[in-house]
Design an enzyme around this catalytic site. Structure first.
Site, PDB file in Angstrom:
ATOM      1  N   LYS A 238       5.054  -6.093  -1.259  1.00 45.31           N
ATOM      2  CA  LYS A 238       4.947  -6.472  -2.678  1.00 45.31           C
ATOM      3  C   LYS A 238       6.189  -6.048  -3.462  1.00 45.31           C
ATOM      4  O   LYS A 238       6.594  -6.713  -4.412  1.00 45.31           O
ATOM      5  CB  LYS A 238       3.671  -5.888  -3.280  1.00 45.31           C
ATOM      6  CG  LYS A 238       2.405  -6.438  -2.612  1.00 45.31           C
ATOM      7  CD  LYS A 238       1.141  -5.827  -3.163  1.00 45.31           C
ATOM      8  CE  LYS A 238      -0.080  -6.329  -2.399  1.00 45.31           C
ATOM      9  NZ  LYS A 238      -0.166  -5.778  -1.042  1.00 45.31           N
ATOM     10  N   ASP A 256       6.147   6.344  -2.136  1.00 46.60           N
ATOM     11  CA  ASP A 256       5.114   6.434  -1.103  1.00 46.60           C
ATOM     12  C   ASP A 256       5.091   7.855  -0.566  1.00 46.60           C
ATOM     13  O   ASP A 256       6.106   8.553  -0.612  1.00 46.60           O
ATOM     14  CB  ASP A 256       5.357   5.446   0.040  1.00 46.60           C
ATOM     15  CG  ASP A 256       4.062   5.108   0.764  1.00 46.60           C
ATOM     16  OD1 ASP A 256       3.390   4.131   0.363  1.00 46.60           O
ATOM     17  OD2 ASP A 256       3.689   5.839   1.710  1.00 46.60           O
ATOM     18  N   CYS A 354      -7.099  -4.413  -1.263  1.00 46.30           N
ATOM     19  CA  CYS A 354      -7.458  -5.511  -0.359  1.00 46.30           C
ATOM     20  C   CYS A 354      -8.888  -5.279   0.134  1.00 46.30           C
ATOM     21  O   CYS A 354      -9.182  -5.366   1.319  1.00 46.30           O
ATOM     22  CB  CYS A 354      -6.470  -5.660   0.789  1.00 46.30           C
ATOM     23  SG  CYS A 354      -6.193  -4.167   1.745  1.00 46.30           S
TER      24      CYS A 354
END
Length: 404
Positions: A238, A256, A354
């Site tokens: 993304k 991250d 998701c």
């Protein structure tokens, strides 16, 4: 179809690693496909698709074959025989298939097909949770859709090419694609093909990314010149899309907790020609605090159960546990509380997963908005994507704005 011994042995070896040793199916299949350089595309497709098929329908096939975990090789051959019988494939005269009760297999399949947890081959707890959260009718349709093989969707990298040019280039390689209405940068392959060996991929003209996933960066409403933080960037699918939407102008800070994923992002960004991405590993809370009130846009692509992407990760059905989902919901709320503080006044935040479960999605947003940290945010819009309605992955995204 005629079964070839060496290909079938590879499938059995792969299933042993996936079912008995807990290895990830995609990694196992990557290794299997390197076994024999003489294999053609059809051989490799057989190994990959048969392995995925038996992983996807593990519970159903094991029940029909009357075998229980841990599966020894004889058990796996019995499951393989069930797969072949139900596919209408004639079993060769091999020791492994002696006394295979073909008629009984078909009869047992007809019985079990009436019970959803067997028909859709899922654990009891997952079936109960899906029905509880989505209702019987929607869950029945959704889990059926999540058991279908996923299409291969490309996202065109508009920093380097256009959808029309890429379609033409792939067509010259006998790879046919089609445009998808309402997905501005997507091309869908008409037939499965190894696109990673093409010059177009090596040159960074596209990434493989599901159509639903492609909607997230669009939802973030970015503009060239903004400062954007992608808080759970991972390997950057993304992030790279955001870079193309920003036309390489402005700054994207990719965060991250796993530095190795950010190394992969760096490599992909170079191939994509995305120059405005700055990876930063979250090795302390200082990394987050330094960004408080600084971002025009923040993306939280939160860790989740992944129930919306079972089509491409069928082994997740057997790895997921109920306690993991409870823990991940706590993590999602903690991330929302903490990372939302990076949004400056007038800025916007997208929370995405998701997953198809409301408890991971709209309920999390609702809880956040009622909290002290969420008091200055308002919900602009949200989008619930169900696989049985779109044919693509299940997803959720909510756009929030920070008020004065």
């Amino acid at each position: 179809m005629r079964l070839h011994r060496n290909l079938c042995f590879s499938v059995i070896d792969g299933l042993t690693l996936i079912f008995n040793e807990g290895n990830y199916a995609d990694k196992v299949i990557q290794q299997l496909l390197k076994r024999d350089k003489r294999w053609g595309a059809r051989d490799r497709a057989f190994v990959a698709e048969t392995t995925y098929d038996i992983v996807r329908w593990k519970r159903l096939y094991a029940e029909i074959a009357e075998v229980k975990e841990p599966f020894d090789r004889d058990n796996l051959w019995r499951m393989f025989a069930v797969w072949a019988t139900l596919k209408g494939i004639k079993l060769p005269d091999w020791t492994y298939f002696e006394n295979t009760p073909t008629r009984k297999i078909k009869g047992r399949f007809d019985e079990l097909y009436k019970i959803r947890k067997f028909k859709e081959s899922i654990p009891d707890w997952m079936d109960e949770l899906g029905e509880k959260e989505l209702g019987k009718e929607i869950w029945t349709q959704e889990i059926a859709a999540l058991n279908e093989q996923a299409d291969v969707i490309l996202r065109v990298n508009t920093l380097k090419t256009t959808k029309e040019k890429l379609q033409t280039e792939l067509f010259d390689l006998d790879i046919e694609t089609e445009f998808l209405k309402e997905y501005p940068n997507a091309l869908k392959l008409k037939e499965r093909s190894n696109v990673f060996t093409t010059e177009a991929f090596k040159n960074g003209f596209f990434e493989v990314q599901d159509a639903s996933s492609q909607l997230v960066a669009e939802f973030l409403n970015v503009q060239p010149g903004m400062r954007v933080v992608d808080t759970c960037a991972g390997a950057g699918g993304k992030t790279l899309h955001i870079a193309s939407l920003m036309e390489n102008k402005g700054q994207i800070i990719a965060l991250d907790i796993y530095a190795n994923k950010l190394h992969e992002l760096k490599r992909r960004a170079k191939r994509n020609g995305a120059h405005n991405i700055e990876p930063r590993a979250i090795d302390s809370t200082k990394v987050i605090k330094k960004l408080y009130d600084k971002a025009d846009r923040v993306l939280i692509d939160a860790p989740c159960s992944g129930l919306g992407v079972l089509r491409r990760n069928p082994d997740a059905k057997w790895k997921l546990q109920p306690d993991f989902i409870e823990k991940i919901k706590e993590t999602q709320q903690e991330i929302l509380q903490q990372y939302s503080r990076m949004v400056k006044v007038g800025g916007q935040l997208v929370y995405a997963t998701c997953s198809v479960l409301p408890s991971e999605n709209q309920n999390q947003v609702s809880t956040f908005l009622k909290s002290e940290a969420g008091a200055n945010f308002s919900l602009i819009k949200d989008k619930k994507i169900l696989s049985h309605k779109t044919g693509y992955d299940g997803f959720y995204m909510a756009l929030l704005e920070r008020k004065a």
